[in-house]
Design a protein around this motif. Sequence first.
Motif, PDB file in Angstrom:
ATOM      1  N   ASP A  14      61.451 -10.900-118.372  1.00 14.39           N
ATOM      2  CA  ASP A  14      62.051 -11.020-117.054  1.00 14.39           C
ATOM      3  C   ASP A  14      61.103 -11.815-116.155  1.00 14.39           C
ATOM      4  O   ASP A  14      60.092 -11.307-115.679  1.00 14.39           O
TER       5      ASP A  14
ATOM      6  N   THR B  92      61.361 -12.743-113.216  1.00 11.22           N
ATOM      7  CA  THR B  92      61.247 -12.323-111.812  1.00 11.22           C
ATOM      8  C   THR B  92      60.122 -11.301-111.654  1.00 11.22           C
ATOM      9  O   THR B  92      59.696 -11.007-110.553  1.00 11.22           O
ATOM     10  N   GLN B  93      59.645 -10.751-112.772  1.00 11.19           N
ATOM     11  CA  GLN B  93      58.579  -9.744-112.730  1.00 11.19           C
ATOM     12  C   GLN B  93      57.246 -10.291-113.223  1.00 11.19           C
ATOM     13  O   GLN B  93      56.297  -9.536-113.419  1.00 11.19           O
ATOM     14  N   THR B  94      57.182 -11.596-113.456  1.00  9.18           N
ATOM     15  CA  THR B  94      55.967 -12.188-114.011  1.00  9.18           C
ATOM     16  C   THR B  94      55.139 -12.825-112.896  1.00  9.18           C
ATOM     17  O   THR B  94      55.634 -13.701-112.200  1.00  9.18           O
ATOM     18  N   PRO B  95      53.908 -12.372-112.682  1.00  6.52           N
ATOM     19  CA  PRO B  95      53.141 -12.867-111.525  1.00  6.52           C
ATOM     20  C   PRO B  95      52.651 -14.307-111.652  1.00  6.52           C
ATOM     21  O   PRO B  95      52.361 -14.937-110.639  1.00  6.52           O
TER      22      PRO B  95
ATOM     23  N   VAL C 155      62.442 -16.303-107.721  1.00  8.32           N
ATOM     24  CA  VAL C 155      61.173 -15.657-108.061  1.00  8.32           C
ATOM     25  C   VAL C 155      60.185 -15.725-106.903  1.00  8.32           C
ATOM     26  O   VAL C 155      60.252 -16.615-106.055  1.00  8.32           O
ATOM     27  N   LYS C 156      59.289 -14.764-106.853  1.00  3.92           N
ATOM     28  CA  LYS C 156      58.220 -14.744-105.845  1.00  3.92           C
ATOM     29  C   LYS C 156      56.901 -14.407-106.524  1.00  3.92           C
ATOM     30  O   LYS C 156      56.287 -13.391-106.217  1.00  3.92           O
ATOM     31  N   PRO C 157      56.444 -15.228-107.451  1.00  4.46           N
ATOM     32  CA  PRO C 157      55.226 -14.889-108.195  1.00  4.46           C
ATOM     33  C   PRO C 157      53.979 -15.107-107.340  1.00  4.46           C
ATOM     34  O   PRO C 157      54.049 -15.687-106.263  1.00  4.46           O
ATOM     35  N   LYS C 158      52.845 -14.683-107.866  1.00  2.02           N
ATOM     36  CA  LYS C 158      51.568 -14.964-107.194  1.00  2.02           C
ATOM     37  C   LYS C 158      51.241 -16.451-107.326  1.00  2.02           C
ATOM     38  O   LYS C 158      50.700 -17.050-106.407  1.00  2.02           O
TER      39      LYS C 158
END
Lengths: 257, 326
Positions: B200, B202-205, B259-262
């Motif tokens: 997923d 969307t959960q990957t930084p 997505v909103k990753p780091k």
Amino acid sequence: MNIVVLMKQVPDLVEELEVDAGGTLLDRAWLRFITSEYDDHALEQALLLKEQHGGTVRVLALDMGEADEMLFTALAKGADSAVKLSGDFATGIDSHSAAGIYRHALEGASFDLILTGVQAIDDLDGPAGAMLATHLGLPYIGVVSGIDVDTANGEAHVRKEYPGGLLAEFTVDLPAVIGIQAAMQPPRYVPISRIRQTMKTASIDETAAQGERIAGAISVERMYKPERAGSATMLEGSADSIAERLLDILTEHGIGR
Amino acid sequence: MHANILVIAEHLKGRLSGIVFEMLGKAHALATETGGGVEVLLMGHGVRALAEELGLASRVLLCDHPALAAYTPQACLDVAEQVIARRAPDLVLIASSSMGLDIAAPLSVRLGVPHVSSCRDLRITAGRAIVTSQMYGGKMLVESHLDLRGAIVSVLPGAFPEDAGRIAREAVIEALPVEGLDAPHMRFTRLIEQSGTDIDITQTPVLIAVGRGIQNRENIAMVEELAAIAQGAVCASRPVVDQGWLPMTRQIGRSGMIVKPKLYMALGISGAPEHVEGMKDAELIVAVNTDAQAPIFGIAHYGVVADIADVVPALTEALRNAHAPA
Ligand SMILES: Cc1cc2nc3c(=O)[nH]c(=O)nc-3n(C[C@H](O)[C@H](O)[C@H](O)COP(=O)(O)OP(=O)(O)OC[C@H]3O[C@@H](n4cnc5c(N)ncnc54)[C@H](O)[C@@H]3O)c2cc1C
């Protein structure tokens, strides 16, 4: 299964775009044209449906950019006929007027489906296919990346893309107009030699574009390049020194540890 | 002259889209400036709870009908046409989204009013709407002026702040009758979720994204290597997925994942508005592109004008050395 595909030429974004002296149009002197990406997908989807169900694929295009090359390419890929609608499109054309021309060209014609790209990079007043559907009184669904046709029941099952990887499935009565986002396979490749061969053996039907200009088009007051917001810090130097800088930046942000 | 503005709401899986609040906030500001009001048209079935969220509007026009339970282009077009004709707003705002794209241009034809797409800025000056649209994949801005006589504007998600539209205030709701939806030529059948075994994103930084600039499928291997060492995942722009080089679950943007990753590292991605919609809120954006004019540099924090084939192996190597025991 008789399918009409509407295709158009758009400026190639690989080239630098410039604004002309009037300040409202692209400078045509520097433009290179290519087929609108999603129209290519629409053609591919039409060819796939023809392979599955038989019938014909007829391509319509306004005489802009490299229309001949685009239409011969479509014929070389397997389209049965190609129509070029000629007129004065030297400064381009808005989608409202294009839809009016297509309407005129298709009134009285018989077809099961009209496929076209969901949107083009220069559709300031919206996609022509959606407007054509309104003119012809046909249903329209856009952003579609999958179609199965049920010829027995005269309907199509289409899959429309939503955000977040969701698809919505609809059943649509035919005839219908569908705005294609992606064909079910990447657009096929056809070698130049085959296109050249097609140029010798096949021909493009040419007719004058007709149809009044339609209310709803808009006039552009100004066109300009966006200023690079200036937010990005640009890193320069050799690949290795850039890599070292990036490593520092990632480390500062606690990434990659 | 006061501008009365109608905002057309959209919702999916029981939630209003963020763009609705963006449009509402903007419409409210413009209406307040000119002494006009804002109405929001909400179509659906059993969606009164959503109407309650739209308190900033002068009035929420609620069209409730079983045929509107799921978004269906034809039904929404018919209802929106009726409502606009009846309320005669000066300006109509619709999301430039998968749903909005189906109805904005047809509405313009049916109602005989202008339509401008891809709006990322909107003002009202001297009784006219001044719309700035992002065209040519974000490489040009186009300013058009519209009379306030019912013109339709399609607004790009991300154009305006969402918070401005999310005001806790009691909503004024007016239920409108819905007619003429009996003989539909299209029927919604189902929603298909892209479930599967893929990760997923969307959960990957850490996301390393590849665009058309990657040029071929084979080049993705070096990016996979970089992603592995950075403990991240590879994702992509639309053309890469359309070519079948990566699965749809890896697509970022309007018709992909938000997505909103780091870290979002955009490799060979031009930064078209439909892509940017999906990644603009990443904490850190690094862009690598051979074209110094690429719009992606307008939203990146760090930019590198270079070839992917040079930067990626060098960065992979630098990360590997940093990880190596001293
Ligand atoms: C309704 C709709 C929905 C859409 N949804 C999405 C979506 O969800 N996601 C999405 O991504 N797009 C979406 N799009 C498509 C979008 O408009 C763009 O066409 C797409 O994002 C472009 O992808 P790209 O940046 O990879 O390709 P391009 O725009 O072709 O850019 C490629 C970039 O690579 C650079 N480059 C080339 N070679 C190199 C190299 N060797 N090294 C470094 N840089 C190089 C070029 O300078 C260029 O900037 C949608 C379009 C529509 C109409």
